[in-house]
Design an enzyme around this catalytic site. Structure first.
Site, mmCIF file in Angstrom:
data_model
loop_
_atom_site.group_PDB
_atom_site.id
_atom_site.type_symbol
_atom_site.label_atom_id
_atom_site.label_comp_id
_atom_site.label_asym_id
_atom_site.label_seq_id
_atom_site.Cartn_x
_atom_site.Cartn_y
_atom_site.Cartn_z
ATOM 1 N N HIS A 260 25.282 -34.993 12.313
ATOM 2 C CA HIS A 260 25.724 -35.890 11.324
ATOM 3 C C HIS A 260 25.005 -37.288 11.071
ATOM 4 O O HIS A 260 24.288 -37.719 12.124
ATOM 5 C CB HIS A 260 27.109 -36.470 11.999
ATOM 6 C CG HIS A 260 28.241 -36.841 10.727
ATOM 7 N ND1 HIS A 260 28.070 -38.155 10.545
ATOM 8 C CD2 HIS A 260 28.970 -36.191 10.014
ATOM 9 C CE1 HIS A 260 28.996 -38.301 9.496
ATOM 10 N NE2 HIS A 260 29.574 -37.353 9.235
ATOM 11 N N ASP A 314 33.144 -29.815 10.736
ATOM 12 C CA ASP A 314 33.131 -28.564 10.231
ATOM 13 C C ASP A 314 33.166 -27.368 11.251
ATOM 14 O O ASP A 314 33.179 -26.202 10.938
ATOM 15 C CB ASP A 314 32.039 -28.351 9.176
ATOM 16 C CG ASP A 314 32.288 -29.065 7.830
ATOM 17 O OD1 ASP A 314 33.603 -29.115 7.393
ATOM 18 O OD2 ASP A 314 31.374 -29.512 7.139
HETATM 19 N N1 ACO Z 1 20.896 -28.289 14.360
HETATM 20 C C1 ACO Z 1 19.523 -28.658 14.969
HETATM 21 N N2 ACO Z 1 19.156 -29.613 15.186
HETATM 22 C C2 ACO Z 1 19.747 -30.658 14.191
HETATM 23 C C3 ACO Z 1 20.925 -30.367 13.636
HETATM 24 C C4 ACO Z 1 21.517 -29.074 13.693
HETATM 25 N N3 ACO Z 1 22.814 -29.028 13.164
HETATM 26 N N4 ACO Z 1 21.147 -31.399 12.852
HETATM 27 C C5 ACO Z 1 20.332 -32.608 13.045
HETATM 28 N N5 ACO Z 1 19.250 -31.848 14.048
HETATM 29 C C6 ACO Z 1 18.127 -32.753 14.348
HETATM 30 C C7 ACO Z 1 17.077 -32.496 13.208
HETATM 31 O O1 ACO Z 1 16.312 -31.352 13.518
HETATM 32 C C8 ACO Z 1 16.367 -33.709 13.563
HETATM 33 O O2 ACO Z 1 15.273 -33.486 14.551
HETATM 34 P P1 ACO Z 1 13.990 -34.106 14.642
HETATM 35 O O3 ACO Z 1 14.192 -35.872 14.723
HETATM 36 O O4 ACO Z 1 13.315 -33.924 15.742
HETATM 37 O O5 ACO Z 1 13.365 -33.793 13.247
HETATM 38 C C9 ACO Z 1 17.292 -34.895 13.920
HETATM 39 O O6 ACO Z 1 18.326 -33.741 14.477
HETATM 40 C C10 ACO Z 1 17.736 -35.462 12.766
HETATM 41 O O7 ACO Z 1 18.215 -34.563 11.981
HETATM 42 P P2 ACO Z 1 18.368 -34.881 10.265
HETATM 43 O O8 ACO Z 1 18.578 -33.781 9.673
HETATM 44 O O9 ACO Z 1 17.094 -35.763 9.960
HETATM 45 O O10 ACO Z 1 19.696 -35.834 10.326
HETATM 46 P P3 ACO Z 1 20.425 -36.054 8.925
HETATM 47 O O11 ACO Z 1 21.047 -37.304 9.154
HETATM 48 O O12 ACO Z 1 19.574 -36.291 7.699
HETATM 49 O O13 ACO Z 1 21.388 -34.869 8.753
HETATM 50 C C11 ACO Z 1 23.022 -33.419 8.541
HETATM 51 C C12 ACO Z 1 22.666 -34.833 8.821
HETATM 52 C C13 ACO Z 1 22.592 -32.977 7.198
HETATM 53 C C14 ACO Z 1 24.715 -33.411 8.621
HETATM 54 C C15 ACO Z 1 22.246 -32.143 9.507
HETATM 55 O O14 ACO Z 1 22.852 -32.854 10.971
HETATM 56 C C16 ACO Z 1 22.741 -30.827 9.243
HETATM 57 O O15 ACO Z 1 21.868 -30.214 8.392
HETATM 58 N N6 ACO Z 1 23.565 -30.339 10.071
HETATM 59 C C17 ACO Z 1 23.910 -28.972 9.526
HETATM 60 C C18 ACO Z 1 24.857 -28.738 8.588
HETATM 61 C C19 ACO Z 1 26.231 -29.519 8.770
HETATM 62 O O16 ACO Z 1 26.865 -29.051 9.640
HETATM 63 N N7 ACO Z 1 26.865 -30.160 7.870
HETATM 64 C C20 ACO Z 1 28.109 -30.724 7.904
HETATM 65 C C21 ACO Z 1 27.926 -32.176 8.233
HETATM 66 S S1 ACO Z 1 29.509 -32.864 8.187
HETATM 67 C C22 ACO Z 1 30.023 -32.916 6.673
HETATM 68 O O17 ACO Z 1 29.362 -33.259 5.824
HETATM 69 C C23 ACO Z 1 31.687 -32.910 6.396
#
Ligand code: ACO
Length: 377
Positions: A260, A314
């Site tokens: 998140h 989710d």
């Molecule tokens: N699985 C594995 N690794 C993850 C995940 C995940 N679900 N989410 C974040 N990370 C890791 C990233 O790879 C990144 O690692 P790094 O720093 O080594 O590159 C770090 O954590 C930061 O992640 P970002 O994607 O840069 O964080 P951001 O804040 O942009 O993304 C997001 C948040 C889009 C929700 C992301 O966690 C994601 O894509 N999750 C999966 C989709 C999801 O569940 N979405 C629902 C969100 S809740 C909602 O909207 C109602």
């Protein structure tokens, strides 16, 4: 004025708001200052919507009037039913919802957004009619008849009734009502921001909500609940979890339902939803998907190496809906039907001091390029 570029506008305030607040370090979510745990224990989706829209809890008379207004506006026009019938059977329900909500704006006087009376009725219509549209589409696309709303049923009961043509048990209707509370609002997220950008042009509220629905659909936002259940089904059993998660992480792919932008600990909504799973399983029997989900959570805690990536809202909601027999493609529309309360609360707030959103960009292209005629390219 030069500014630092913040990809995804991370950490950039886009509005002043009193609608809700998240403390991502402590895992605290409040609507109008009230903890979401408290609302789940004591409130209903209808009362929570009132709180979000009108900034305080209603009196007995106020909530009775609000409930009556919503009940009165649940029906959808036969032309909207006809529109839904004409949509392709395999079209995604979020697209159908977006189309139907945009169409509502052609039937109702939403344009004069300077008129608070008009805005109240627009909010009532949107809150009341979204569940009817979602349920109608879920049935009509499979050739079943539309089940019109029943005025004697409360909000969540009525939705489940319109979906299945059966009055739900108290446990199932209360579970859905709590899911709606948990999805009703969540500060300045992608769909709320999208709605506010549209609202800032003084577009009507049906257009505002239709654009927010478009943003909610994506798998990085509300669409993740659908993908979580698909992923759990694909994994198949708790034994397969570790190799699945390891392979995904090695390929630098994300595990849906985790992570998140704001929460650095487990999303408090995920914890409450886990409790709700147990209530539903007591009523309907266990879910194999839940056992797989627990193992995914354990393996992720093991493999993320201290990175703050925890279950989000989710991760567990889809398991509940799946057990309740709701089609996976309906999960995000149910999210939208709850989140419309938050979108409208932010819309009311913004209208008080509206300013057209017109951000800047950092231009990185060339200047003074000569135009080359086609015959010389
Ligand atoms: N699985 C594995 N690794 C993850 C995940 C995940 N679900 N989410 C974040 N990370 C890791 C990233 O790879 C990144 O690692 P790094 O720093 O080594 O590159 C770090 O954590 C930061 O992640 P970002 O994607 O840069 O964080 P951001 O804040 O942009 O993304 C997001 C948040 C889009 C929700 C992301 O966690 C994601 O894509 N999750 C999966 C989709 C999801 O569940 N979405 C629902 C969100 S809740 C909602 O909207 C109602």
């Amino acid at each position: 004025m030069p500014h630092d570029f913040m990809p995804g506008l991370a950490g950039v305030p886009a509005a002043r708001s009193t609608v809700s607040d998240v403390d991502g370090q402590r895992g605290v979510l409040e609507y109008r200052g009230i903890a979401v745990e408290d609302l789940c224990a004591k409130s209903s989706f209808l009362e929570t919507s009132y709180l979000l829209l009108f900034e305080r809890l209603p009196s007995r008379t106020e909530i009775a009037q609000f409930a009556a207004d919503l009940t009165h506006h649940r029906r959808i026009k036969f032309r909207i039913v006809d529109l839904i019938k004409c949509l392709p059977e395999h079209g995604h329900p979020m697209d159908a919802l977006q189309a139907a909500v945009a169409a509502l704006g052609m039937f109702y006087p939403g344009r004069n957004v300077r008129d608070p009376h008009n805005n109240y009725w627009s909010a009532v219509r949107l809150l009341a009619k979204l569940p009817t549209i979602v349920a109608a589409h879920a049935r009509l696309r499979h050739g079943d008849e539309h089940v019109p709303p029943r005025d004697d049923l409360p909000f969540a009961d009525n939705f489940l009734y319109m979906l299945s043509d059966q009055v739900p048990t108290p446990v199932l209707s209360r579970t859905l009502d709590l899911c709606l509370i948990l999805h009703a609002e969540h500060t300045m997220n992608a769909s709320t921001f999208t709605g506010l950008v549209t609202a800032s042009t003084l577009a009507d509220p049906y257009t505002v909500v239709a654009s927010a629905i478009g943003a909610l659909k994506g798998p990085l936002h509300g669409g993740a609940n659908e993908e979580v259940v698909q992923m759990l089904r694909e994994i198949g059993s708790p034994k397969q979890v570790r190799p699945y998660v390891e392979a995904k992480l090695q390929a630098k792919e994300k595990i849906v339902g985790f992570g998140h932008r704001v929460y650095k600990v487990k999303d408090p909504r995920a914890t409450i939803l886990q409790g709700l799973c147990k209530d539903v399983f007591r009523e309907l029997g266990p879910s194999p998907l839940y056992e797989i989900a627990l193992e995914v959570e354990r393996v992720m805690a093991d493999l993320m190496g201290g990175k703050p990536v925890h279950p989000n809202v989710d991760f567990y909601s889809g398991i509940i809906y799946d057990k309740m027999g709701i089609n996976v493609e309906c999960f995000t529309p149910i999210f939208a039907m709850a989140r419309v309360a938050g979108w409208l609360a932010h819309w009311f707030e913004q209208l008080k001091e509206n300013k057209l959103y017109r951000p800047d960009q950092i231009y990185e292209g060339e200047h003074n390029r000569p135009y080359v005629p086609l015959e010389h390219r």
